[in-house]
Design a protein around this motif. Structure first.
Motif, PDB file in Angstrom:
ATOM      1  N   ASN A   3       0.837  -1.200   0.000  1.00  0.00           N
ATOM      2  CA  ASN A   3       0.000   0.000   0.000  1.00  0.00           C
ATOM      3  C   ASN A   3       0.874   1.254   0.000  1.00  0.00           C
ATOM      4  O   ASN A   3       0.895   2.018   0.963  1.00  0.00           O
ATOM      5  N   PRO A   4       1.617   1.499  -1.100  1.00  0.00           N
ATOM      6  CA  PRO A   4       2.559   2.631  -1.117  1.00  0.00           C
ATOM      7  C   PRO A   4       1.888   3.994  -1.139  1.00  0.00           C
ATOM      8  O   PRO A   4       2.512   4.992  -0.769  1.00  0.00           O
ATOM      9  N   ASN A   5       0.615   4.057  -1.562  1.00  0.00           N
ATOM     10  CA  ASN A   5      -0.081   5.338  -1.685  1.00  0.00           C
ATOM     11  C   ASN A   5      -1.022   5.628  -0.519  1.00  0.00           C
ATOM     12  O   ASN A   5      -1.809   6.567  -0.586  1.00  0.00           O
ATOM     13  N   ASN A   6      -0.963   4.801   0.518  1.00  0.00           N
ATOM     14  CA  ASN A   6      -1.786   4.994   1.717  1.00  0.00           C
ATOM     15  C   ASN A   6      -3.272   5.146   1.395  1.00  0.00           C
ATOM     16  O   ASN A   6      -3.901   6.131   1.765  1.00  0.00           O
ATOM     17  N   VAL A   7      -3.812   4.156   0.685  1.00  0.00           N
ATOM     18  CA  VAL A   7      -5.237   4.166   0.355  1.00  0.00           C
ATOM     19  C   VAL A   7      -5.964   3.125   1.202  1.00  0.00           C
ATOM     20  O   VAL A   7      -5.346   2.246   1.792  1.00  0.00           O
ATOM     21  N   ASN A   8      -7.297   3.251   1.260  1.00  0.00           N
ATOM     22  CA  ASN A   8      -8.109   2.256   1.953  1.00  0.00           C
ATOM     23  C   ASN A   8      -8.361   1.037   1.078  1.00  0.00           C
ATOM     24  O   ASN A   8      -8.376  -0.087   1.572  1.00  0.00           O
ATOM     25  N   ARG A   9      -8.608   1.288  -0.183  1.00  0.00           N
ATOM     26  CA  ARG A   9      -8.904   0.172  -1.091  1.00  0.00           C
ATOM     27  C   ARG A   9      -8.634   0.561  -2.519  1.00  0.00           C
ATOM     28  O   ARG A   9      -8.390   1.717  -2.816  1.00  0.00           O
ATOM     29  N   GLY A  10      -8.698  -0.434  -3.390  1.00  0.00           N
ATOM     30  CA  GLY A  10      -8.466  -0.221  -4.809  1.00  0.00           C
ATOM     31  C   GLY A  10      -7.218  -0.941  -5.271  1.00  0.00           C
ATOM     32  O   GLY A  10      -6.108  -0.527  -4.942  1.00  0.00           O
ATOM     33  N   VAL A  11      -7.396  -2.026  -5.997  1.00  0.00           N
ATOM     34  CA  VAL A  11      -6.271  -2.799  -6.515  1.00  0.00           C
ATOM     35  C   VAL A  11      -5.750  -2.116  -7.766  1.00  0.00           C
ATOM     36  O   VAL A  11      -6.485  -1.898  -8.724  1.00  0.00           O
ATOM     37  N   LYS A  12      -4.467  -1.760  -7.755  1.00  0.00           N
ATOM     38  CA  LYS A  12      -3.838  -1.089  -8.900  1.00  0.00           C
ATOM     39  C   LYS A  12      -3.165  -2.092  -9.821  1.00  0.00           C
ATOM     40  O   LYS A  12      -3.370  -2.060 -11.031  1.00  0.00           O
ATOM     41  N   THR A  13      -2.344  -2.980  -9.260  1.00  0.00           N
ATOM     42  CA  THR A  13      -1.675  -3.999 -10.075  1.00  0.00           C
ATOM     43  C   THR A  13      -1.682  -5.341  -9.356  1.00  0.00           C
ATOM     44  O   THR A  13      -1.691  -5.402  -8.120  1.00  0.00           O
ATOM     45  N   VAL A  14      -1.651  -6.404 -10.176  1.00  0.00           N
ATOM     46  CA  VAL A  14      -1.612  -7.769  -9.664  1.00  0.00           C
ATOM     47  C   VAL A  14      -0.594  -8.553 -10.475  1.00  0.00           C
ATOM     48  O   VAL A  14      -0.616  -8.505 -11.709  1.00  0.00           O
ATOM     49  N   GLN A  15       0.276  -9.260  -9.802  1.00  0.00           N
ATOM     50  CA  GLN A  15       1.230 -10.141 -10.466  1.00  0.00           C
ATOM     51  C   GLN A  15       1.125 -11.535  -9.866  1.00  0.00           C
ATOM     52  O   GLN A  15       1.031 -11.682  -8.647  1.00  0.00           O
ATOM     53  N   LEU A  16       1.152 -12.521 -10.732  1.00  0.00           N
ATOM     54  CA  LEU A  16       1.224 -13.921 -10.334  1.00  0.00           C
ATOM     55  C   LEU A  16       2.481 -14.484 -10.958  1.00  0.00           C
ATOM     56  O   LEU A  16       2.599 -14.530 -12.189  1.00  0.00           O
ATOM     57  N   ASP A  17       3.441 -14.859 -10.121  1.00  0.00           N
ATOM     58  CA  ASP A  17       4.730 -15.372 -10.600  1.00  0.00           C
ATOM     59  C   ASP A  17       5.359 -14.416 -11.616  1.00  0.00           C
ATOM     60  O   ASP A  17       5.776 -14.808 -12.695  1.00  0.00           O
ATOM     61  N   ASN A  18       5.363 -13.122 -11.270  1.00  0.00           N
ATOM     62  CA  ASN A  18       5.960 -12.051 -12.081  1.00  0.00           C
ATOM     63  C   ASN A  18       5.253 -11.795 -13.403  1.00  0.00           C
ATOM     64  O   ASN A  18       5.800 -11.104 -14.263  1.00  0.00           O
ATOM     65  N   GLN A  19       4.052 -12.307 -13.582  1.00  0.00           N
ATOM     66  CA  GLN A  19       3.244 -12.044 -14.778  1.00  0.00           C
ATOM     67  C   GLN A  19       2.083 -11.141 -14.378  1.00  0.00           C
ATOM     68  O   GLN A  19       1.356 -11.434 -13.431  1.00  0.00           O
TER      69      GLN A  19
END
Length: 109
Positions: free
Chosen positions: A68-84
């Motif tokens: 949570n680098p932007n100190n937010v309550n919610r909201g998924v910005k990026t997702v990686q699974l095994d670097n993909q």
């Protein structure tokens, strides 16, 4: 109190652990199993820098790191699974039974 020694007198004696599990894991950390998909959509305090979970499904382990680098309550910005990179609106991780350890990285923003 006698003669009720050893008995739970109210539902909150036995039910509170289950509700705490659901509230904490499912609604705060956003960890929800949906058939063969793991959905992660946290709603955390802004002051949390993130959290980590380890989830084992059959013979497979998922090491999940939420940042949570932007100190937010919610909201998924990026997702990686095994670097993909995966689609990010809600982190939907397809579950496999392949006996390996998978790395999941989710960034809120």
């Amino acid at each position: 109190m006698p003669p009720h020694v050893g008995r739970g007198g109210w539902t909150w004696y036995t039910g509170s652990a289950g509700w705490m599990y659901r509230a904490g894991l499912e609604w705060i950390l956003g960890f929800q199993l949906r058939d063969k998909v793991l959905v992660i959509d946290p709603c955390i305090p802004k002051s949390w820098k993130g959290f980590e979970l380890t989830f084992k499904q059959n013979s497979t382990t998922y090491e999940i790191k939420v940042e949570n680098p932007n100190n937010v309550n919610r909201g998924v910005k990026t997702v990686q699974l095994d670097n993909q990179q995966l689609a990010a609106s809600k982190a939907r991780i397809p579950l496999k039974d392949d006996g390996t350890t998978h790395q999941v990285r989710i960034v809120l923003g």
